[in-house]
Motif scaffolding. Structure first.
Motif, mmCIF file in Angstrom:
data_model
loop_
_atom_site.group_PDB
_atom_site.id
_atom_site.type_symbol
_atom_site.label_atom_id
_atom_site.label_comp_id
_atom_site.label_asym_id
_atom_site.label_seq_id
_atom_site.Cartn_x
_atom_site.Cartn_y
_atom_site.Cartn_z
ATOM 1 N N SER A 20 33.862 42.786 45.449
ATOM 2 C CA SER A 20 33.895 44.064 46.165
ATOM 3 C C SER A 20 33.509 43.919 47.641
ATOM 4 C CB SER A 20 33.003 45.089 45.486
ATOM 5 O OG SER A 20 31.667 44.642 45.447
ATOM 6 N N ALA A 21 32.633 42.976 47.969
ATOM 7 C CA ALA A 21 32.225 42.780 49.366
ATOM 8 C C ALA A 21 33.407 42.340 50.231
ATOM 9 C CB ALA A 21 31.099 41.761 49.456
ATOM 10 N N LYS A 22 34.283 41.509 49.670
ATOM 11 C CA LYS A 22 35.455 41.023 50.399
ATOM 12 C C LYS A 22 36.721 41.797 50.041
ATOM 13 C CE LYS A 22 33.743 36.319 50.872
ATOM 14 N NZ LYS A 22 33.997 34.910 50.595
ATOM 15 N N ASP A 23 36.623 42.698 49.064
ATOM 16 C CA ASP A 23 37.760 43.456 48.543
ATOM 17 C C ASP A 23 38.917 42.520 48.201
ATOM 18 O OD1 ASP A 23 39.098 45.698 47.614
ATOM 19 O OD2 ASP A 23 39.997 46.134 49.562
ATOM 20 N N LYS A 24 38.581 41.491 47.422
ATOM 21 C CA LYS A 24 39.582 40.506 46.996
ATOM 22 C C LYS A 24 39.506 40.313 45.496
ATOM 23 C CE LYS A 24 39.891 37.880 51.211
ATOM 24 N NZ LYS A 24 41.155 37.413 51.624
ATOM 25 N N GLY A 25 40.655 39.971 44.925
ATOM 26 C CA GLY A 25 40.676 39.673 43.507
ATOM 27 C C GLY A 25 42.043 39.858 42.912
ATOM 28 N N PHE A 26 42.105 39.670 41.581
ATOM 29 C CA PHE A 26 43.332 39.863 40.823
ATOM 30 C C PHE A 26 42.972 39.959 39.355
ATOM 31 C CE2 PHE A 26 42.742 35.372 40.240
ATOM 32 C CZ PHE A 26 43.310 35.080 39.004
ATOM 33 N N GLY A 27 43.933 40.346 38.549
ATOM 34 C CA GLY A 27 43.773 40.321 37.106
ATOM 35 C C GLY A 27 42.895 41.424 36.541
ATOM 36 N N TRP A 28 42.500 41.204 35.279
ATOM 37 C CA TRP A 28 41.775 42.212 34.516
ATOM 38 C C TRP A 28 40.488 42.666 35.206
ATOM 39 C CZ3 TRP A 28 42.801 45.825 31.447
ATOM 40 C CH2 TRP A 28 41.844 46.403 30.610
ATOM 41 N N ASN A 29 39.721 41.737 35.773
ATOM 42 C CA ASN A 29 38.473 42.139 36.429
ATOM 43 C C ASN A 29 38.723 43.059 37.617
ATOM 44 O OD1 ASN A 29 36.362 41.096 34.842
ATOM 45 N ND2 ASN A 29 36.835 39.042 35.563
ATOM 46 N N LYS A 30 39.781 42.832 38.369
ATOM 47 C CA LYS A 30 40.097 43.723 39.486
ATOM 48 C C LYS A 30 40.536 45.090 38.963
ATOM 49 C CE LYS A 30 42.778 44.334 43.673
ATOM 50 N NZ LYS A 30 43.812 43.805 44.560
ATOM 51 N N LEU A 31 41.380 45.099 37.937
ATOM 52 C CA LEU A 31 41.843 46.369 37.384
ATOM 53 C C LEU A 31 40.672 47.224 36.902
ATOM 54 C CD1 LEU A 31 44.535 44.748 37.453
ATOM 55 C CD2 LEU A 31 45.106 45.848 35.311
ATOM 56 N N LYS A 32 39.749 46.600 36.169
ATOM 57 C CA LYS A 32 38.603 47.331 35.629
ATOM 58 C C LYS A 32 37.607 47.733 36.703
ATOM 59 C CE LYS A 32 36.361 45.640 32.270
ATOM 60 N NZ LYS A 32 35.710 44.792 31.270
ATOM 61 N N LYS A 33 37.187 46.769 37.503
ATOM 62 C CA LYS A 33 36.102 47.023 38.447
ATOM 63 C C LYS A 33 36.515 47.847 39.659
ATOM 64 C CE LYS A 33 33.538 42.922 37.089
ATOM 65 N NZ LYS A 33 33.034 41.614 37.493
ATOM 66 N N LYS A 34 37.692 47.606 40.180
ATOM 67 C CA LYS A 34 38.108 48.330 41.388
ATOM 68 C C LYS A 34 38.865 49.612 41.067
ATOM 69 C CE LYS A 34 40.401 48.023 45.828
ATOM 70 N NZ LYS A 34 41.134 47.208 46.792
ATOM 71 N N HIS A 35 39.755 49.572 40.056
ATOM 72 C CA HIS A 35 40.660 50.701 39.842
ATOM 73 C C HIS A 35 40.435 51.479 38.549
ATOM 74 C CE1 HIS A 35 42.740 49.568 43.438
ATOM 75 N NE2 HIS A 35 42.979 48.362 42.970
ATOM 76 N N ASN A 36 39.441 51.088 37.742
ATOM 77 C CA ASN A 36 39.075 51.803 36.525
ATOM 78 C C ASN A 36 40.199 51.844 35.484
ATOM 79 O OD1 ASN A 36 37.061 53.145 35.010
ATOM 80 N ND2 ASN A 36 37.943 55.128 35.518
ATOM 81 N N ILE A 37 40.997 50.796 35.415
ATOM 82 C CA ILE A 37 41.989 50.644 34.352
ATOM 83 C C ILE A 37 41.261 49.922 33.229
ATOM 84 C CG2 ILE A 37 44.196 49.622 33.691
ATOM 85 C CD1 ILE A 37 44.440 51.867 35.810
ATOM 86 N N THR A 38 41.166 50.548 32.059
ATOM 87 C CA THR A 38 40.293 50.028 31.014
ATOM 88 C C THR A 38 40.985 49.702 29.694
ATOM 89 O OG1 THR A 38 39.770 52.282 30.314
ATOM 90 C CG2 THR A 38 38.306 51.277 31.972
ATOM 91 N N LYS A 39 42.298 49.824 29.627
ATOM 92 C CA LYS A 39 43.017 49.563 28.376
ATOM 93 C C LYS A 39 44.154 48.576 28.612
ATOM 94 C CE LYS A 39 41.065 52.980 25.972
ATOM 95 N NZ LYS A 39 40.134 52.704 24.931
#
Length: 187
Positions: free
Chosen positions: A30-49
């Protein structure tokens, strides 16, 4: 040397593109606003299924966005119902980005991100709605949730199904352009 755990594949999703789309563990900083995959979907965008991701991955709305990246689009909507008629009160356009670049493990890189257009975090009902078709609110029988590969109609008739919690409701109606979602494990 150990493999990077971020590239571990959680699930091979049914996909409108060639083969399957790999849903990898990924990461999100989150500090760098970087990522991909399931962890980004869950942590940044609240996609949980997982089922929500797979539903969008099967969308016929598939656009090439550059290089080996493609975007699929679907819609999730919330209706308020009264006297047998439901009016659309909120709709989100949900976009999924998949990169088809092959990696050393012989699989595609897979899901990069998925988000609701216009907001940083999708409301919780978006994931549930995309993962499972035609749900009513557990708290109220005057709400209905819909998913589609096209923008939703501004109004619709209520479903005849008995109101049950969204997580346990059975599909009562199958609008056009909806595809069944597989019962994915590990949600």
């Amino acid at each position: 040397m150990a493999a990077d755990p971020a590239y571990k594949i959680l699930k091979h999703l049914k996909y409108k593109g060639p083969g399957h789309a790999s849903l990898r563990v990924g990461y999100y900083n989150s500090a760098k606003d970087k990522g991909f995959g399931w962890n980004k979907l869950k942590k940044k965008h609240n996609i949980t299924k997982y089922g929500a991701v797979e539903y969008v991955a099967q969308s016929p709305n598939r656009d090439h966005i550059g290089g080996q990246s493609y975007r699929e689009i679907a819609y999730a909507g919330k209706y308020k119902c009264r006297n047998g008629v439901c009016k659309l009160v909120k709709q989100y356009k949900v976009q999924l980005t998949v990169n088809e670049k092959k990696l050393r493990d012989g699989q595609d890189k897979g899901v990069i991100t998925m988000y609701c257009t216009g907001v940083l975090k999708c409301p919780k009902w978006v994931s549930t709605t995309l993962a499972k078709l035609n749900r009513r609110s557990a708290a109220s029988t005057d709400e209905q949730y819909q998913r589609s590969y096209r923008p939703l109609a501004p109004s619709t008739r209520t479903l005849t199904a008995t109101a049950v919690p969204a997580e346990k409701a059975a599909p009562a109606h199958k609008p056009s352009l909806n595809t069944p979602v597989s019962s994915g494990a590990a949600e």
